[in-house]
Design an enzyme around this catalytic site. Structure first.
Site, short mmCIF file in Angstrom:
data_model
loop_
_atom_site.label_atom_id
_atom_site.label_comp_id
_atom_site.label_asym_id
_atom_site.label_seq_id
_atom_site.Cartn_x
_atom_site.Cartn_y
_atom_site.Cartn_z
N HIS A 1 -20.12 42.45 17.29
CA HIS A 1 -20.54 42.82 15.93
C HIS A 1 -20.28 41.68 14.95
CE1 HIS A 1 -16.48 44.01 14.34
NE2 HIS A 1 -16.25 44.41 15.57
N ASP B 1 -20.13 42.04 11.53
CA ASP B 1 -19.42 42.38 10.29
C ASP B 1 -17.92 42.30 10.48
OD1 ASP B 1 -19.54 44.73 12.00
OD2 ASP B 1 -18.80 45.90 10.31
N ASP C 1 -12.23 39.44 14.68
CA ASP C 1 -12.85 40.74 14.92
C ASP C 1 -14.12 40.79 14.09
OD1 ASP C 1 -13.52 43.36 15.33
OD2 ASP C 1 -11.86 44.20 14.17
N GLU D 1 -20.35 47.60 12.40
CA GLU D 1 -19.50 48.30 13.36
C GLU D 1 -18.27 48.87 12.67
OE1 GLU D 1 -16.24 48.68 16.46
OE2 GLU D 1 -16.28 47.54 14.61
N ASP E 1 -14.97 42.70 22.20
CA ASP E 1 -14.37 43.18 20.96
C ASP E 1 -12.93 43.63 21.20
OD1 ASP E 1 -14.31 43.77 18.27
OD2 ASP E 1 -15.43 45.64 18.43
N HIS F 1 -8.01 43.31 11.03
CA HIS F 1 -8.08 44.01 9.74
C HIS F 1 -6.91 43.65 8.84
CE1 HIS F 1 -10.63 47.42 11.77
NE2 HIS F 1 -10.95 46.21 12.18
ZN LIG Z 1 -14.28 44.83 16.24
#
Ligand SMILES: [Zn+2]
Length: 428
Positions: A92, A94, A154, A188, A211, A394
């Site tokens: 992904h 994003d 990520d 995602e 991922d 994150h």
């Molecule tokens: Zn991810």
């Protein structure tokens, strides 16, 4: 101290291009937004999509497309002349809305000395005492942000690994490969990545998301997820003359939360294969209060029991006040992918062969979350997840190991070969 060795000469060959791509991709702000109504939810994702489209064309892939929702797809045709199944590779584009994602300035810490890494901005510190996985990576070349943003490993680690692997395969036609289909997907992180994915048009028999995190991770099992919204309606009256008439919905919501288990069945008291009920947002007035919760488990029956417990708890609390009313909205989010993959054992088997060919022992841990592959597997595209070499997702402490990212790219090259050698399955 010299840098840590690579898992293979192939990984070492791929590393410089991989790092260059990765550093380029993370600088593009592709943070998705839960408030975005379009697809993709933010325009920055299209900036990266266009870069990837042009690079795929440049690498010589066929059928390169960027559709109106921001999905980038491309084909690397088989060179073996045999009919191995078409294999998909997904990552992904994003990044998470949960940490600042604009203005990423990546830093490469060559031959990490195993100590504390102090980043130049925002006082961000990566402390190996608190990050045992980082402590294992002494000698690795570690990539971080400058401290005031996430890094975006990520999942730009996954994007860069797939790009590096397919570009290498395209340039080295003597390496055997099945037909590979590549897809880079938007949104995602806000749970909308798989929803608009056209599985039929993609045309693969199976796929892999890149991922995950630690080398060897091969995940074919995820949480199953349900979202529950509990709404309590009270009776709102001016508090000055509310005696005997006011029914405070916010107090009732607080009682519901207090009545839920707190020593078990919570994210902070569970791990491994245990599930939980997680109220993560509450807003209320005297007249109306809303609790948003997610419920997770690996087992469908236990998942239903957790939802039942939340429902009964809310019903019992609200039943004690006959003038209050309760509404419960239960929304399935994603299934445990295992159920949809176990019928295709060769998908996991090919990945295990590829990992071992790269000198890495497969690590089969269930994911305490969902991936794009959870939904895709349920949509008929069995899609387990592979590692990328990124960690602390994150957050502004996010980091990735160049050596591990190179191992992931090399594993993809070996996965292509593994699929050309898989025995044809009766009835497949
Ligand atoms: Zn991810």
């Amino acid at each position: 101290m010299p840098s840590a060795p690579y898992t293979s000469p192939l990984a070492e060959t791929l590393a410089p291009h991989l790092l260059e791509r990765f550093l380029r991709y993370v600088r593009v702000d592709t943070q998705s937004s839960r408030d975005g109504t379009g697809s993709p939810s933010t325009p920055g994702q299209l900036d990266l999509a266009r870069i990837l489209r042009d690079e795929l064309v440049g690498a010589g892939l066929a059928d390169v497309e960027l559709d109106e929702h921001g999905y980038v797809t491309a084909t690397l045709p088989s060179n073996t002349g045999e009919d191995a199944p078409v294999v998909g590779l997904l990552a992904h584009m994003d990044t998470s809305p949960d940490a600042p994602g604009a203005g990423v300035e990546p830093l490469v810490h060559r031959a990490y000395d195993g100590g504390t890494i102090e980043l130049p901005r925002a006082g961000t510190v990566l402390d190996p005492e608190r990050m045992p996985v980082l402590a294992e990576k002494a000698g690795h070349d570690i990539v971080t942000s400058s401290g005031d943003t996430l890094l975006g490993a990520d999942d730009k680690a996954g994007v860069a690994e797939i790009m590096t692997a397919v570009a290498h395969l395209a340039a080295q036609p003597e390496l055997p490969r099945p037909t590979l289909r590549v897809a880079f997907t938007p949104d995602e992180e806000i749970g909308r990545g798989a929803g608009r994915f056209d599985v039929e048009r993609f045309g693969a028999a199976c796929a892999y998301t890149l991922d995950g995190s630690q080398p060897g991770e091969l995940q074919d099992e995820t949480f199953a997820g349900i979202a529950v919204t509990v709404t309590v309606h009270g009776v709102e009256v001016h508090p000055g003359w509310a005696k005997g008439t006011l029914v405070n919905a916010t107090r009732l919501a607080a009682r519901i939360l207090a009545a839920l288990p707190s020593e078990e069945l919570t994210p902070e008291t569970t791990d491994g294969r245990e599930g939980f009920i997680h109220p993560y947002e509450i807003h209320g007035t005297a007249g109306r209060a809303v609790i948003h919760a997610i419920v997770r488990d690996f087992d469908d029956e236990r998942l239903e029991r957790h939802v039942g417990l939340l429902r009964r708890t809310a019903e019992e609390v609200v039943a004690a006040e006959p003038r209050a009313q309760l509404e419960l909205d239960v929304q399935p989010q994603y299934p445990n992918m295992r159920r949809h993959i176990e019928g295709f054992p060769e998908v996991v088997e090919a990945a295990e062969r590829a990992l071992r060919a790269e000198g890495i022992e497969p690590v089969r841990t269930p994911i305490r979350g969902g991936t794009d592959g959870s939904l895709l597997s349920a949509m008929g595209l069995p899609t387990p997840n592979l590692f990328t070499g990124g960690h602390e997702y994150h957050s502004v402490r996010e980091w990735a190991s160049v050596q591990d990212m190179a191992s992931a790219a090399a594993t993809v090259v070996r996965l292509a070969e593994a699929w050309t050698r898989m025995p044809a399955r009766a009835g497949a």
